[in-house]
Design a protein around this motif. Structure first.
Motif, short mmCIF file in Angstrom:
data_model
loop_
_atom_site.label_atom_id
_atom_site.label_comp_id
_atom_site.label_asym_id
_atom_site.label_seq_id
_atom_site.Cartn_x
_atom_site.Cartn_y
_atom_site.Cartn_z
N ALA A 274 60.99 42.58 32.77
CA ALA A 274 59.89 42.13 31.90
C ALA A 274 58.95 43.27 31.56
O ALA A 274 58.49 43.40 30.41
N LYS A 275 58.63 44.13 32.53
CA LYS A 275 57.73 45.25 32.28
C LYS A 275 58.35 46.27 31.34
O LYS A 275 57.70 46.79 30.43
N ILE A 276 59.63 46.57 31.55
CA ILE A 276 60.31 47.54 30.67
C ILE A 276 60.39 47.00 29.26
O ILE A 276 60.09 47.70 28.29
N GLN A 277 60.77 45.74 29.14
CA GLN A 277 60.96 45.13 27.82
C GLN A 277 59.68 45.09 27.00
O GLN A 277 59.70 45.20 25.78
N ASP A 324 69.13 40.29 29.23
CA ASP A 324 68.86 38.85 29.20
C ASP A 324 67.42 38.55 28.80
O ASP A 324 67.16 37.65 27.99
N VAL A 325 66.47 39.28 29.38
CA VAL A 325 65.06 39.06 29.05
C VAL A 325 64.80 39.39 27.58
O VAL A 325 64.10 38.66 26.87
N THR A 326 65.36 40.49 27.12
CA THR A 326 65.16 40.92 25.74
C THR A 326 65.67 39.89 24.75
O THR A 326 64.96 39.48 23.82
N THR A 327 66.90 39.45 24.93
CA THR A 327 67.51 38.54 23.97
C THR A 327 66.95 37.12 24.06
O THR A 327 66.73 36.47 23.04
N SER A 328 66.71 36.62 25.28
CA SER A 328 66.19 35.25 25.41
C SER A 328 64.78 35.14 24.87
O SER A 328 64.41 34.13 24.26
N SER A 329 63.96 36.17 25.06
CA SER A 329 62.59 36.14 24.55
C SER A 329 62.58 36.13 23.03
O SER A 329 61.73 35.49 22.40
#
Length: 421
Positions: A274-277, A324-329
């Motif tokens: 989350a922090k990187i994204q 996963d975080v990038t695409t789902s967000s």
């Protein structure tokens, strides 16, 4: 100031129930191919049984998406989890009475897969209803951590239970986990339905509305295809690692430990995702993940012992959470809630179709070409996905184009504020 996720009751009920269910799935997930291999000695059959879930998803996805936007998503998820639990419980009974056959496994997997369609779509559609959009990247990262915690605990337990009981207890644990998840969902108090009640029209009109909307979202379509490509590999990775471990004469208990080590990497990756994204653009994130995935997976060609196999698996699993975080967000940001179930059903149909194809393809590649050629082919697939990402004209480095959820107009969002799926 947003309330911390761990203090949000409804989110924690959804998250913790899913965590327990995922643990059960990982326990039976390692037992299932081992049971099939024990019954048949065929990696093709092992891949075929595992692939049934995705094939059933293709059949159910579109009508299920329409119904998810019409029905009470909470009740749908509860009933679907109970159905999956009964299916897994029947395998326990068949093993206990020594009556299990491969044909039964295909039928039971089809039943469980049908329930999974509704539970899976319901969860994806309901998830944004229990957290704010601002907190969604952190919630997605926490969800990714849950899947890796399940992977940390489940496979070692599944491998040990298979060695100790022949798999019966492993499937019982999975059945019980589905029941616990249904129980947890029952106590969610927030409405999980669409923000606005959809107009009741013919089902084919509602499907067409979602399809047309998705067709006019080229970036979302590309991300769906990109995810499908990665899913082909990730679905087969489970079976590939099991075969590589067997080639090195690894006991079943240590085979499960391989996935636990990989999960450790996944948990670390989830904590940082989350922090990187939040600090890099969509394209930079996808390029970084795609390139690192290709390079890391290629090292399986040189996994000559158990220690190397464990280290490569840990690194590969650590990369996935950022994707996963990038695409789902991104999907949460752009898909209107009133058609979320239908749009997700179209996207998930492609992804789960790839999941089934991945099991089928991996089983056949391992059977007829062996582990080294299978690894080389999948390395080439990851390289092609990286090149496709680099060449995609809808991805930019400085600003990510976010389509309006109401119409075809577009607005730009600074790269530092991007969230994607």
């Amino acid at each position: 100031m947003n309330t911390p996720l761990w203090k949000q009751r409804n989110f924690m009920l959804l998250w913790s129930g899913q965590l327990i269910s995922w643990m059960g799935t990982e326990v039976s997930g390692i037992a299932l191919p081992l049971v099939v291999l024990a019954l048949t000695g065929s990696s093709v059959q092992a891949g075929g049984v595992a692939a049934i879930r995705g094939f059933v998803y293709i059949f159910w996805a579109i009508p299920a998406g329409v119904l998810i936007d019409r029905w009470n998503r909470k009740i749908v998820m509860i009933l679907a989890n109970l159905g999956s639990g009964l299916a897994m419980g029947s395998i326990t009974l068949a093993l206990a009475f020594h009556t299990l056959s491969v044909t039964q496994l295909y039928i039971i997997s089809a039943i469980e897969g049908s329930c999974f369609v509704f539970a899976n779509l319901g969860r994806f559609a309901a998830f944004p209803r229990v957290v704010s959009k601002e907190q969604f990247p952190a919630a997605a990262a926490q969800s990714g951590a849950a899947s890796n915690i399940a992977l940390l605990v489940g496979p070692p337990c599944g491998g040990w239970l298979y060695q100790a009981t022949g798999g019966a207890l492993a499937f019982f644990v999975d059945a019980l986990s589905y029941g616990i998840n249904a129980f947890s969902l029952f106590f969610i108090t927030t409405s999980l339905g669409p923000e606005t009640s959809p107009d009741r029209t013919a089902i084919h009109h509602e499907i067409k509305e979602a399809f047309v909307w998705l067709w006019h979202q080229p970036l979302l379509r590309f991300l769906t295809i990109l995810t499908a490509g990665r899913t082909i590999l990730s679905a087969g990775l489970y079976l590939l690692i099991i075969i590589l471990a067997k080639e090195h004469h690894t006991p079943s208990s240590l085979t499960g430990l391989l996935f636990a080590i990989g999960a450790g990497g996944g948990i670390l990756g989830s904590l940082a995702a989350a922090k990187i994204q939040s600090h890099i653009s969509l394209k930079k994130s996808l390029l970084m993940v795609s390139l690192m995935s290709f390079l890391t997976f290629s090292f399986y060609l040189f996994a000559l012992n158990y220690i190397l196999l464990a280290g490569i698996t840990m690194l590969f699993y650590a990369i996935d959470p950022l994707y996963d975080v990038t695409t789902s967000s991104y999907s949460v940001k752009v898909i209107p809630d009133r058609i979320r179930g239908r749009v997700l059903s179209l996207m998930r149909m492609v992804v789960l179709g790839a999941y089934s194809f991945g099991f089928f393809l991996t089983g056949n590649l391992l059977q007829y070409l062996g582990s080294r050629w299978t690894t080389a082919i999948y390395s080439l697939l990851l390289l092609l996905l990286f090149l496709a990402t680099a060449k995609n004209k809808h991805l930019v480095f400085t600003k990510d184009v976010i389509p309006s959820t109401g119409d075809s107009k577009r607005v730009t969002v600074p790269a530092s504020e991007d969230r994607s799926s």
